[in-house]
Design an enzyme around this catalytic site. Sequence first.
Site, PDB file in Angstrom:
ATOM      1  N   PRO A  29       1.186  -1.100   0.153  1.00 24.61           N
ATOM      2  CA  PRO A  29       0.256  -0.031   0.000  1.00 24.61           C
ATOM      3  C   PRO A  29       0.931   1.144  -0.015  1.00 24.61           C
ATOM      4  O   PRO A  29       2.072   1.170   0.223  1.00 24.61           O
ATOM      5  CB  PRO A  29      -0.830  -0.201   1.351  1.00 24.61           C
ATOM      6  CG  PRO A  29      -0.768  -1.548   1.744  1.00 24.61           C
ATOM      7  CD  PRO A  29       0.601  -2.032   1.086  1.00 24.61           C
ATOM      8  N   HIS A  75     -26.753  12.862  17.721  1.00 24.12           N
ATOM      9  CA  HIS A  75     -26.179  11.949  16.723  1.00 24.12           C
ATOM     10  C   HIS A  75     -24.970  11.227  17.382  1.00 24.12           C
ATOM     11  O   HIS A  75     -24.886   9.864  17.284  1.00 24.12           O
ATOM     12  CB  HIS A  75     -26.045  12.704  15.554  1.00 24.12           C
ATOM     13  CG  HIS A  75     -25.497  11.742  14.482  1.00 24.12           C
ATOM     14  ND1 HIS A  75     -26.054  11.474  13.356  1.00 24.12           N
ATOM     15  CD2 HIS A  75     -24.058  11.481  14.210  1.00 24.12           C
ATOM     16  CE1 HIS A  75     -25.330  10.821  12.523  1.00 24.12           C
ATOM     17  NE2 HIS A  75     -24.151  10.717  12.955  1.00 24.12           N
ATOM     18  N   GLU A  76     -24.178  11.936  18.117  1.00 22.16           N
ATOM     19  CA  GLU A  76     -22.861  11.360  18.403  1.00 22.16           C
ATOM     20  C   GLU A  76     -23.054  10.519  19.637  1.00 22.16           C
ATOM     21  O   GLU A  76     -22.628   9.635  19.845  1.00 22.16           O
ATOM     22  CB  GLU A  76     -21.915  12.453  18.762  1.00 22.16           C
ATOM     23  CG  GLU A  76     -21.549  13.180  17.632  1.00 22.16           C
ATOM     24  CD  GLU A  76     -20.619  12.322  16.561  1.00 22.16           C
ATOM     25  OE1 GLU A  76     -20.200  11.398  16.773  1.00 22.16           O
ATOM     26  OE2 GLU A  76     -20.888  12.626  15.481  1.00 22.16           O
ATOM     27  N   LYS A 110       8.139   1.553   0.225  1.00 22.82           N
ATOM     28  CA  LYS A 110       8.928   0.719  -0.862  1.00 22.82           C
ATOM     29  C   LYS A 110      10.071   1.699  -1.683  1.00 22.82           C
ATOM     30  O   LYS A 110      11.181   1.211  -1.868  1.00 22.82           O
ATOM     31  CB  LYS A 110       7.795   0.626  -2.173  1.00 22.82           C
ATOM     32  CG  LYS A 110       6.739  -0.157  -1.641  1.00 22.82           C
ATOM     33  CD  LYS A 110       5.576  -0.540  -2.693  1.00 22.82           C
ATOM     34  CE  LYS A 110       4.795   0.977  -3.212  1.00 22.82           C
ATOM     35  NZ  LYS A 110       4.079   1.368  -2.137  1.00 22.82           N
ATOM     36  N   THR A 111       9.827   2.921  -1.979  1.00 21.64           N
ATOM     37  CA  THR A 111      10.725   3.869  -2.375  1.00 21.64           C
ATOM     38  C   THR A 111      12.022   4.116  -1.416  1.00 21.64           C
ATOM     39  O   THR A 111      13.090   4.183  -1.654  1.00 21.64           O
ATOM     40  CB  THR A 111      10.329   5.253  -2.815  1.00 21.64           C
ATOM     41  OG1 THR A 111       9.071   4.879  -3.958  1.00 21.64           O
ATOM     42  CG2 THR A 111      11.075   6.129  -3.356  1.00 21.64           C
ATOM     43  N   ASP A 152     -22.139   7.582   7.419  1.00 25.02           N
ATOM     44  CA  ASP A 152     -22.474   6.443   8.087  1.00 25.02           C
ATOM     45  C   ASP A 152     -23.387   5.473   7.104  1.00 25.02           C
ATOM     46  O   ASP A 152     -22.921   4.358   7.226  1.00 25.02           O
ATOM     47  CB  ASP A 152     -23.428   6.754   9.320  1.00 25.02           C
ATOM     48  CG  ASP A 152     -22.619   7.609  10.364  1.00 25.02           C
ATOM     49  OD1 ASP A 152     -21.389   7.651  10.292  1.00 25.02           O
ATOM     50  OD2 ASP A 152     -23.152   8.603  11.069  1.00 25.02           O
ATOM     51  N   HIS A 172     -23.991   7.180  18.512  1.00 28.89           N
ATOM     52  CA  HIS A 172     -23.008   6.086  18.206  1.00 28.89           C
ATOM     53  C   HIS A 172     -22.463   5.788  19.471  1.00 28.89           C
ATOM     54  O   HIS A 172     -21.998   4.403  19.438  1.00 28.89           O
ATOM     55  CB  HIS A 172     -21.964   7.087  17.540  1.00 28.89           C
ATOM     56  CG  HIS A 172     -22.323   7.235  16.117  1.00 28.89           C
ATOM     57  ND1 HIS A 172     -22.773   6.305  15.125  1.00 28.89           N
ATOM     58  CD2 HIS A 172     -22.425   8.265  15.115  1.00 28.89           C
ATOM     59  CE1 HIS A 172     -22.805   6.789  13.951  1.00 28.89           C
ATOM     60  NE2 HIS A 172     -23.015   8.164  14.058  1.00 28.89           N
TER      61      HIS A 172
END
Length: 671
Positions: free
Chosen positions: A246, A468-469, A251-252, A543, A472
């Site tokens: 990823p 709303h929070e 990598k570099t 969501d 959750h």
Amino acid sequence: MDTKSEYKGNNANGNNKNENPKPPKGGSNLTWVYWILLIFLIVFPFFTNTIGASKEIAWSKFEDDLLAKNAIEKIVVINKEVAQIYIKKSVLDDSEFKNDNDGLFSSNSGPQYYITIGSVESFENKLQRAQEDAGISEKIDVRYENRTDIVTILSWLLPLAFFIFIWVFMFRRIGGGKGGSSMFNFGKSTPKLTEIGTKSKVTFNDIAGLKEAKTEVMEVVDFLKNPEDYTRLGAKIPKGVLLVGPPGTGKTLMAKAVAGEAQVPFFSMSGSEFVEMFVGVGASRVRDLFKKAKAKAPSIIFIDEIDAVGRSRGKINAFQANDERESTLNQLLTELDGFGDNTGVIVLAATNRPDVLDKALLRPGRFDRHIYLELPNQTERAEIFKVHIRSLKLSKNVDIEVLAKLSPGFSGADIANICNEAALIAARQKKDEVEQEDFMAARDRVIVGMERKSKIISPEEKEIVAYHEAGHAVASWHLKHVDSLVKVSIIPRGKSLGAAWYLPEERQIVTKSQFIDQMCASLGGRAAEEIIFNEISSGALDDLEKVTKQAYTMVSYYGLDEEIGPISFYDSTGENERLLGKPYSEEMAKKIDHEVHNLIMSAYERTKKLLIAHKKELENLAQLLLKKEVVDINDLEELLGKRGEKILSKETEKPSKPNLLINYFNILNNK
């Protein structure tokens, strides 16, 4: 990585050296020469052109003023077109003639006037009649001359010189400008060469984690340093090594370390540098690159982002008469393992899109080794943090283990960004050292965005965001398989109006019950809005998007639906991307849509029942959020009680770590 849940509104984010650059040495600035030449070409005709110093007159003035007063000394006809008139010196001092010859380029030696004539015969006849009418017995001296005027020469020479200058300028630009390379060198490769003995700023000591990948790459370096240790048993040195992983996994960075450690010539190029607008340039540059590498063998060639030229050849390119990328890939395949010998050159390549690479490029004999670089685990993240904090002035309260635990799913580039952001935050607050809370603030900023306390939100919207929070938080708190909730905030960050922070466990597999619990937790915000206000808003966009994608993944990829059964339409080869249609029938598509709808709706109803059963806790938490704006883990435990599962990740081994985590979040919130 899923460490947050956002509420989106209607509008749903080292050390610098201060060195002065030195001017380039060598070469000469010839601009002043060009300016002098231009000024000379403009001014020179005024000094050489005698017509420019005289005044043009009409025939009537010539006949009435000059002939009548017998003031003409001689007439010179130039190229049968212009008659130049010279006035006698004895009459030049008269006021009439003196006023006409006071110009900048006027001269007493003449000519003082000139007339444009139609033809020589007509001019002679008119002059003879005019002399007879004026009664002048002495004939005027008339001479004829052919001259080459400098203005005439410049009129065709300057445009030609201008076009030649533009042509040469374009050639120099195409050929590399001041580098001295000709435009005909566009078929030559321009790799960055690291010679033997060059000390690289990056070594294998700067690469933390990735132990297995680093071991394989170091073995390739050892091949080149001590080839006899391997060839004495009949082994062959690998021709190619492909680094896959990823973005941000190093990598570099690993290729840069190889350049410094290999002690052999190292040629590095990007895959996009092979492709140009000219046909055949890519293949020519591939040939030239390998020719240079073979001349300095043993050597290493590094091609970064090889997917730019190594994409799979298929039907999608069949309609193109001449595909430059395909010809470049064909030449690369031939150079790696073709009819010719390629001894002593190892090709190192990097990509994060292995699924689009051509199969012929990936086979043994071309890229013999495929090294996979994955996202680091907790131990490797701690090692990466230690590398990136070397240059920082740290406080004693910085705990690397805690930082590694709170950054699940982060790549090496993400960790480097957090360290840099922490230093910037500490510098912004005029601190002498970077403290733990600076790293926490940097982590929150990288994940969600910077706090925007100045953003104006109406009380009604703020109340919706709070519930709303809170939805959750309450839903995730009472669901068994949801990640541990750490903090809830209704302070706007980035594009979100509120967020909830979770501490995900690093799982290798996810069960169906875990998927469903995560969906229920994501739907907690929308369910809370419907329960409290009996109305829903657009704030659950993020969501709903997440839940819908997760449901389709469960049904069509993982085979977790009972009606569809153990069938997966996931395509790891990427071949289905080229198809215009779906890899299943319309009847199956209807079944998938139906099962996804049922799965989401059942999760939503389950979440509503859960929040209704804990409605009092939901209201208390929302009111606390409206009051404090940020609720930490201690407040959550006081309102909601202890969770059945551990609050922190199961990776925690030391008993003192949970307290440290809670304390650091308290410090962050108090700041």
